[in-house]
Write an enzyme that holds these catalytic residues in place. Sequence first.
Site, mmCIF file in Angstrom:
data_model
loop_
_atom_site.group_PDB
_atom_site.id
_atom_site.type_symbol
_atom_site.label_atom_id
_atom_site.label_comp_id
_atom_site.label_asym_id
_atom_site.label_seq_id
_atom_site.Cartn_x
_atom_site.Cartn_y
_atom_site.Cartn_z
ATOM 1 N N THR A 123 0.887 -1.143 -0.086
ATOM 2 C CA THR A 123 -0.096 0.043 0.047
ATOM 3 C C THR A 123 0.815 1.226 0.035
ATOM 4 O O THR A 123 0.802 2.085 -0.655
ATOM 5 C CB THR A 123 -1.051 0.160 1.359
ATOM 6 N N ASP A 180 -8.036 3.735 -0.171
ATOM 7 C CA ASP A 180 -6.860 4.118 0.184
ATOM 8 C C ASP A 180 -6.396 5.660 -0.668
ATOM 9 O O ASP A 180 -5.233 5.387 -1.086
ATOM 10 C CB ASP A 180 -5.856 3.137 0.351
ATOM 11 N N ASP A 202 -11.466 3.185 3.623
ATOM 12 C CA ASP A 202 -10.345 3.740 4.353
ATOM 13 C C ASP A 202 -9.639 4.877 3.485
ATOM 14 O O ASP A 202 -8.547 4.895 3.421
ATOM 15 C CB ASP A 202 -9.445 2.732 4.672
ATOM 16 N N ARG A 259 -13.019 3.982 10.959
ATOM 17 C CA ARG A 259 -12.710 2.653 11.892
ATOM 18 C C ARG A 259 -11.020 2.929 12.132
ATOM 19 O O ARG A 259 -10.672 3.642 11.622
ATOM 20 C CB ARG A 259 -12.797 1.244 11.114
ATOM 21 N N TRP A 261 -7.633 1.932 12.676
ATOM 22 C CA TRP A 261 -6.359 1.253 12.245
ATOM 23 C C TRP A 261 -5.284 1.342 13.218
ATOM 24 O O TRP A 261 -4.337 1.832 13.248
ATOM 25 C CB TRP A 261 -5.711 1.909 10.936
#
Length: 339
Positions: A123, A180, A202, A259, A261
């Site tokens: 990522t 992302d 996200d 959420r 991480w």
Amino acid sequence: MEYLPGRRPALSAAALTTAATVLTGLALTGPAGAVAPVATPSVSATLTVAADGTGTYRTVQAAVDAVPANNTQPVTITVKQGTYRGLVTVPANKPNITIKGLGSAPSATVIVYNNSAGTAGGTFNSATFFAYGNNFTAENLTISNDYQENGTTVDQQAVALHLNADRAVLRNVRLLGDQDTFLVNDKTRAYVVGSYIEGTVDFIFGGGTVVFNNCSIYEKRSTGAPITAARTPASKTYGMLIYKSTITGATNNTTQLGRPWGQDAQVLYRESSLSATIKTAQPWTDMSGATWQNARFREYRNTGAGATVNGNRPQLTDAQAANYTPQKYLAGTDGWNPI
């Protein structure tokens, strides 16, 4: 050559060139024997990029490469309107760079690439644009990753902007991606103002500190997903602040505010307009063993159809809100205030 009293002998052009080279390449010694440092290399205060050859450089990366390492003076790279396909990296040893689109709107100047976690090796490596140099600024342009998710759940992350620069400012910028989109990495303090961010899952994430002021954030997946995935370290008071911004989405009652991480994630939606896309009954969710109830998730004086208050939506009190302003988030230890 005859030497006359009171007159220095003239030097030839070759001698002058040699002398200039020597003086430039050597440090000068003062009366006390101290050595003066050689000046840091500099570059023109403004460089111009144009794909059609009418600028100084044809690519944004070529202009960044032209900035001397450890440059102490601000440098502006202006980018003429057009589409610039390719990776861009502003390295950590090139601070004080502004990249500014010259088009009539951010959509007129587009930096884009097709990258993903599967093709780039994870990522963090999947971005179109990597900004590591402190005091980085982007204005009036679009940074996009046009990788298209293929329906699997593996290696679909495709970052548009990987920001790991302290005291960064994004002004009137569009960040476009799917999963992302915008990585706010650990080193970052960033002020994002008057900008647009879109994605699916996200799509605002990381361990840095960021303030979104008067921004538009759009969840484009019809089934919805979490907008934020903060990984704020426990040592940091401040993570993500969405302030006086507008949150919209493709469908109603499908989108989550975020959420965690990491269990200490810190996110605050403050005085923002939350549309009906937000899941009103349960706008926060868990992630990889981290529970949203134990994260530092809060709201304060939000409005709109998605701004219902209930037991699953912790709110700041007025007294607490005084310590969660944009200025408090960004001040750090040096008092930075880009607002």
